[in-house]
Design an enzyme around this catalytic site. Sequence first.
Site, PDB file in Angstrom:
ATOM      1  N   LYS A 110       0.843  -1.208   0.000  1.00 24.07           N
ATOM      2  CA  LYS A 110       0.000   0.000   0.000  1.00 24.07           C
ATOM      3  C   LYS A 110       0.872   1.250   0.000  1.00 24.07           C
ATOM      4  CE  LYS A 110      -4.538  -1.084   1.400  1.00 24.07           C
ATOM      5  NZ  LYS A 110      -5.034  -2.248   2.012  1.00 24.07           N
ATOM      6  N   LYS A 191      -4.764  -9.846  -5.810  1.00 17.49           N
ATOM      7  CA  LYS A 191      -5.959  -9.957  -4.971  1.00 17.49           C
ATOM      8  C   LYS A 191      -7.084  -9.051  -5.467  1.00 17.49           C
ATOM      9  CE  LYS A 191      -6.728  -7.696  -1.095  1.00 17.49           C
ATOM     10  NZ  LYS A 191      -6.930  -7.186   0.282  1.00 17.49           N
ATOM     11  N   LYS A 194     -11.071  -3.844  -2.416  1.00 19.18           N
ATOM     12  CA  LYS A 194     -11.933  -2.666  -2.567  1.00 19.18           C
ATOM     13  C   LYS A 194     -11.185  -1.603  -3.355  1.00 19.18           C
ATOM     14  CE  LYS A 194     -13.605  -2.967   2.143  1.00 19.18           C
ATOM     15  NZ  LYS A 194     -12.284  -3.148   2.751  1.00 19.18           N
TER      16      LYS A 194
HETATM   17  N1  AQP Z   1      -9.717 -10.985  -2.096  1.00 17.57           N
HETATM   18  C1  AQP Z   1     -10.092 -11.413  -0.894  1.00 17.57           C
HETATM   19  N2  AQP Z   1     -10.366 -12.727  -0.690  1.00 17.57           N
HETATM   20  C2  AQP Z   1     -10.760 -13.169   0.546  1.00 17.57           C
HETATM   21  N3  AQP Z   1     -10.907 -12.347   1.619  1.00 17.57           N
HETATM   22  C3  AQP Z   1     -10.665 -11.038   1.446  1.00 17.57           C
HETATM   23  N4  AQP Z   1     -10.742  -9.974   2.284  1.00 17.57           N
HETATM   24  C4  AQP Z   1     -10.396  -8.849   1.614  1.00 17.57           C
HETATM   25  N5  AQP Z   1     -10.095  -9.149   0.334  1.00 17.57           N
HETATM   26  C5  AQP Z   1     -10.248 -10.497   0.202  1.00 17.57           C
HETATM   27  C6  AQP Z   1     -11.144 -10.084   3.676  1.00 17.57           C
HETATM   28  O1  AQP Z   1     -12.208  -9.177   3.910  1.00 17.57           O
HETATM   29  C7  AQP Z   1     -12.160  -8.776   5.277  1.00 17.57           C
HETATM   30  C8  AQP Z   1     -12.318  -7.284   5.381  1.00 17.57           C
HETATM   31  O2  AQP Z   1     -11.236  -6.664   4.675  1.00 17.57           O
HETATM   32  P1  AQP Z   1     -10.725  -5.238   5.119  1.00 17.57           P
HETATM   33  O3  AQP Z   1     -11.826  -4.267   4.985  1.00 17.57           O
HETATM   34  O4  AQP Z   1     -10.105  -5.356   6.460  1.00 17.57           O
HETATM   35  O5  AQP Z   1      -9.627  -4.805   4.110  1.00 17.57           O
HETATM   36  P2  AQP Z   1      -8.480  -5.572   3.348  1.00 17.57           P
HETATM   37  O6  AQP Z   1      -8.174  -6.885   3.954  1.00 17.57           O
HETATM   38  O7  AQP Z   1      -7.318  -4.618   3.205  1.00 17.57           O
HETATM   39  O8  AQP Z   1      -9.202  -5.806   1.970  1.00 17.57           O
HETATM   40  P3  AQP Z   1      -9.607  -4.889   0.766  1.00 17.57           P
HETATM   41  O9  AQP Z   1     -11.036  -5.194   0.451  1.00 17.57           O
HETATM   42  O10 AQP Z   1      -8.618  -5.138  -0.301  1.00 17.57           O
HETATM   43  O11 AQP Z   1      -9.575  -3.367   1.199  1.00 17.57           O
HETATM   44  P4  AQP Z   1      -8.536  -2.218   0.810  1.00 17.57           P
HETATM   45  O12 AQP Z   1      -8.485  -2.184  -0.680  1.00 17.57           O
HETATM   46  O13 AQP Z   1      -9.085  -0.962   1.396  1.00 17.57           O
HETATM   47  O14 AQP Z   1      -7.237  -2.618   1.434  1.00 17.57           O
HETATM   48  C9  AQP Z   1     -10.818  -9.259   5.845  1.00 17.57           C
HETATM   49  O15 AQP Z   1     -11.029 -10.372   6.667  1.00 17.57           O
HETATM   50  C10 AQP Z   1     -10.037  -9.622   4.620  1.00 17.57           C
HETATM   51  O16 AQP Z   1      -9.118 -10.666   4.868  1.00 17.57           O
END
Ligand code: AQP
Length: 327
Positions: A110, A191, A194
């Site tokens: 990030k 991955k 969001k």
């Molecule tokens: N691609 C994925 N496959 C399985 N699990 C996923 N999670 C996120 N992406 C995947 C799981 O969703 C939960 C909430 O995620 P988060 O909001 O804590 O953020 P993150 O893990 O950093 O995921 P994002 O969606 O990619 O958000 P951004 O882009 O803002 O960083 C967690 O349990 C995560 O493991």
Amino acid sequence: MRIFSGIKPSGDPTLGNYSGGFRQYAATQEMGDAYFCIVDLHAITVEYDPADLHERTLDLFAMLVATGLDPDRSTVFAQSHVTAHAEASWLLSAVTSYGQLGRMTQFKEKGSRQDFVSAALFNYPILMSGDILLYQADIVPIGDDQRQHLELARDVAERFNTRFGEVFTVPEGVYPEVGARIMDLQDPLGKMGKTGSSEQGTVRLLDAPDAIRRKFRTAVTDSGREVRRGPDKPGISNLIDIMSVATGTTPDAVEAEYGDAGYGAFKQAVGEAVVALLEPVQQRYAELRGDDGELLRLLGQGAEKARAASAPTLERMYEAMGFARLR
Ligand code: AQP
């Protein structure tokens, strides 16, 4: 059994969040005393728009309920409503290794995408450790991308307990057997997130049915024709996992059914399965999102329960660390 997990209001939630997050929350809330936190303090660690944060918080709360959480049974709340999280984070920073924080892959990844890399992004895993440890969580349902942060939280708990006395339960991560890491449909080695994944390869839980169908139709596939998993088939393996998550069948059963169907027909079938999975979620979401007053009332109820559950741990932290308490 105590259960804790958090999710960031950092953008429209994806099928990845559903697989590693929402569906596990709904399943684990049946197992004990469960806490699910909208981690808004985590959302400010990267560039964001303050004008969106309030709405995104309500959006996410509605989605947590639409995907199966019962706010009367579980404690569903926003992190910034419970000041213990920020306090715990500072106290725990005293037992967190600077070197270990620098090795976090999410920080490196990030950080490389930001013009301005905040200290908050670096400290993120300390705040997350506090989120979990404040509730004495036994298990933490998460996706694979959070594995390294969960390991750090365990190290922090153990270091605190060794240095200041037994205060924390050391939590276990719980990862789904299938779908622990859903990949970008356009780049199956990256991955689905969001933020940070391709728009065309990212299925959002509120995407219209036709947009979902189109995203699956145009998903990148691999060489060969056979629908089976394997390291040589990252695109098809990802689609098999998604089919398994959407229909509740095993990947073996998906392979048995679609092995010879051809990639085109399989992609269409996965698209339809995801549309069918999300249709009732979207309906329920629309009903809930129409009533801000009720969402705020429920958030207030969650905050009260979370404050009561976390306060004793915070007090024990201060006492164990030797602070003069006014009592
Ligand atoms: N691609 C994925 N496959 C399985 N699990 C996923 N999670 C996120 N992406 C995947 C799981 O969703 C939960 C909430 O995620 P988060 O909001 O804590 O953020 P993150 O893990 O950093 O995921 P994002 O969606 O990619 O958000 P951004 O882009 O803002 O960083 C967690 O349990 C995560 O493991």
